[in-house]
Scaffold this motif. Structure first.
Motif, mmCIF file in Angstrom:
data_model
loop_
_atom_site.group_PDB
_atom_site.id
_atom_site.type_symbol
_atom_site.label_atom_id
_atom_site.label_comp_id
_atom_site.label_asym_id
_atom_site.label_seq_id
_atom_site.Cartn_x
_atom_site.Cartn_y
_atom_site.Cartn_z
ATOM 1 N N ALA A 138 0.721 -1.302 0.166
ATOM 2 C CA ALA A 138 0.244 -0.174 -0.081
ATOM 3 C C ALA A 138 0.815 1.192 -0.134
ATOM 4 O O ALA A 138 1.776 1.336 1.048
ATOM 5 C CB ALA A 138 -0.873 0.039 1.349
ATOM 6 N N PRO A 139 0.741 2.160 -0.885
ATOM 7 C CA PRO A 139 1.570 3.417 -0.972
ATOM 8 C C PRO A 139 1.198 4.224 0.294
ATOM 9 O O PRO A 139 0.134 4.512 0.498
ATOM 10 C CB PRO A 139 1.077 3.861 -2.308
ATOM 11 C CG PRO A 139 -0.267 3.394 -2.700
ATOM 12 C CD PRO A 139 -0.165 2.132 -1.947
ATOM 13 N N ARG A 140 2.200 4.613 0.853
ATOM 14 C CA ARG A 140 2.221 5.594 2.125
ATOM 15 C C ARG A 140 3.020 6.643 1.790
ATOM 16 O O ARG A 140 3.935 6.754 1.094
ATOM 17 C CB ARG A 140 2.860 4.557 3.348
ATOM 18 C CG ARG A 140 1.786 3.426 3.612
ATOM 19 C CD ARG A 140 0.506 3.559 4.172
ATOM 20 N NE ARG A 140 0.815 3.923 5.666
ATOM 21 C CZ ARG A 140 -0.013 4.462 6.527
ATOM 22 N NH1 ARG A 140 -1.330 4.882 5.901
ATOM 23 N NH2 ARG A 140 0.364 4.882 7.591
ATOM 24 N N LEU A 141 3.039 7.581 3.026
ATOM 25 C CA LEU A 141 4.083 8.821 2.886
ATOM 26 C C LEU A 141 4.480 8.800 4.548
ATOM 27 O O LEU A 141 3.545 8.682 5.317
ATOM 28 C CB LEU A 141 3.053 10.098 2.763
ATOM 29 C CG LEU A 141 2.828 10.138 1.174
ATOM 30 C CD1 LEU A 141 1.973 11.241 0.977
ATOM 31 C CD2 LEU A 141 4.380 10.353 0.386
ATOM 32 N N LEU A 142 5.892 9.172 4.643
ATOM 33 C CA LEU A 142 6.456 9.610 5.781
ATOM 34 C C LEU A 142 6.440 10.995 5.901
ATOM 35 O O LEU A 142 7.038 11.521 5.020
ATOM 36 C CB LEU A 142 7.711 8.696 6.094
ATOM 37 C CG LEU A 142 8.638 9.277 7.142
ATOM 38 C CD1 LEU A 142 7.878 8.981 8.664
ATOM 39 C CD2 LEU A 142 9.817 8.584 7.230
ATOM 40 N N TYR A 143 5.952 11.443 7.001
ATOM 41 C CA TYR A 143 6.278 12.969 7.109
ATOM 42 C C TYR A 143 7.176 13.511 8.062
ATOM 43 O O TYR A 143 6.725 12.932 9.204
ATOM 44 C CB TYR A 143 4.922 13.808 7.313
ATOM 45 C CG TYR A 143 4.011 13.791 6.055
ATOM 46 C CD1 TYR A 143 3.819 14.245 4.936
ATOM 47 C CD2 TYR A 143 2.914 12.684 6.286
ATOM 48 C CE1 TYR A 143 2.874 14.190 4.150
ATOM 49 C CE2 TYR A 143 1.645 12.399 5.323
ATOM 50 C CZ TYR A 143 1.801 13.177 4.101
ATOM 51 O OH TYR A 143 1.093 13.064 3.040
ATOM 52 N N ILE A 144 8.202 14.140 8.012
ATOM 53 C CA ILE A 144 9.033 14.501 9.325
ATOM 54 C C ILE A 144 8.945 16.226 9.139
ATOM 55 O O ILE A 144 8.946 16.755 8.314
ATOM 56 C CB ILE A 144 10.263 14.102 9.241
ATOM 57 C CG1 ILE A 144 10.400 12.603 8.999
ATOM 58 C CG2 ILE A 144 11.263 14.738 10.134
ATOM 59 C CD1 ILE A 144 11.819 11.938 9.068
ATOM 60 N N TYR A 145 8.540 16.615 10.329
ATOM 61 C CA TYR A 145 8.356 17.864 10.516
ATOM 62 C C TYR A 145 9.641 18.742 11.188
ATOM 63 O O TYR A 145 10.166 18.307 12.132
ATOM 64 C CB TYR A 145 7.284 18.405 11.533
ATOM 65 C CG TYR A 145 5.947 18.074 10.943
ATOM 66 C CD1 TYR A 145 5.002 19.217 10.748
ATOM 67 C CD2 TYR A 145 5.461 16.795 10.983
ATOM 68 C CE1 TYR A 145 3.815 18.907 10.326
ATOM 69 C CE2 TYR A 145 4.265 16.479 10.360
ATOM 70 C CZ TYR A 145 3.478 17.714 9.951
ATOM 71 O OH TYR A 145 2.272 17.274 9.467
ATOM 72 N N VAL A 146 10.605 19.502 10.376
ATOM 73 C CA VAL A 146 11.542 20.143 10.873
ATOM 74 C C VAL A 146 11.429 21.783 11.129
ATOM 75 O O VAL A 146 10.834 22.647 10.262
ATOM 76 C CB VAL A 146 12.690 20.181 9.547
ATOM 77 C CG1 VAL A 146 14.080 20.740 10.003
ATOM 78 C CG2 VAL A 146 12.822 18.547 9.304
ATOM 79 N N ASP A 147 11.645 22.173 12.265
ATOM 80 C CA ASP A 147 11.282 23.606 12.764
ATOM 81 C C ASP A 147 12.580 24.601 12.150
ATOM 82 O O ASP A 147 13.503 23.989 11.427
ATOM 83 C CB ASP A 147 11.369 23.842 14.211
ATOM 84 C CG ASP A 147 12.838 23.538 14.914
ATOM 85 O OD1 ASP A 147 13.872 23.726 14.319
ATOM 86 O OD2 ASP A 147 12.728 23.324 16.048
ATOM 87 N N PRO A 148 12.298 25.834 12.180
ATOM 88 C CA PRO A 148 13.343 26.852 11.586
ATOM 89 C C PRO A 148 14.644 26.662 11.983
ATOM 90 O O PRO A 148 15.721 27.096 11.308
ATOM 91 C CB PRO A 148 12.964 28.369 11.830
ATOM 92 C CG PRO A 148 11.342 27.842 12.201
ATOM 93 C CD PRO A 148 11.226 26.454 12.677
#
Length: 169
Positions: A138-148
């Motif tokens: 199943a196609p998935r996405l990994l999201y990583i949040y990087v601050d300024p």
């Protein structure tokens, strides 16, 4: 010239390219393989990073269109000690270390390589890096949040809905 005689060179080319594709699969490199032999089998990595203790990571990413990032780790003597496909739901909790100053952009790149996309949203003061991967096909996405400041604050996964849309067309 017969149809078989004309088709034979094309069939041979397909077979050779198929074998070359198998030879370039990072997960087929045996531990203990010398760096020069690994490079001969795999070709140039998409990135290389120094590791603690004098070792080196050869990274083979299939991004932006692919679903895998394989890291081939070498010890200080230049021998393969591990190979790991990093884009795996089972590894994210053990690998990604959000929090103040714990995990930075360089750490993310060393594990996952360049993301396929970097975006901004109004609800977050920073950027969101994303990678495509598959979980049980199943196609998935990994999201990583990087601050300024370049520090990873959080991550999450989600379905790759755009991929589903294109597959239906």
């Amino acid at each position: 010239m017969s149809v078989v005689a004309r088709a034979w060179p094309a069939a041979l080319l397909v077979a050779v390219l198929g074998l070359a594709g198998c030879a370039g699969e990072p997960t087929r490199i045996a531990p203990g393989t010398l760096k020069a032999d690994a490079l001969q089998q795999l070709g140039a990595p998409t990135a290389a990073y120094p590791l603690s203790g004098g070792g080196e990571r050869l990274q083979y990413s299939r991004a932006p269109a692919g679903f895998e990032v394989n890291n081939v780790d070498l010890d200080a003597s230049g021998r393969v000690v591990s190979i790991r496909q990093e884009l795996d739901d089972r590894l994210f909790d053990r690998t990604i270390q959000p929090g103040v100053g714990v995990w930075r952009e360089a750490d993310v790149l060393r594990i996952y390589g360049r993301p396929f996309e970097i975006t901004r949203v109004s609800s977050y003061d920073g950027v969101i890096w994303s990678w495509r991967y598959k979980m049980m096909n199943a196609p998935r996405l990994l999201y990583i949040y990087v601050d300024p400041a370049g520090v990873v604050q959080r991550y999450h996964t989600g379905d790759d809905l755009m991929r589903d849309l294109f597959e239906r067309m």
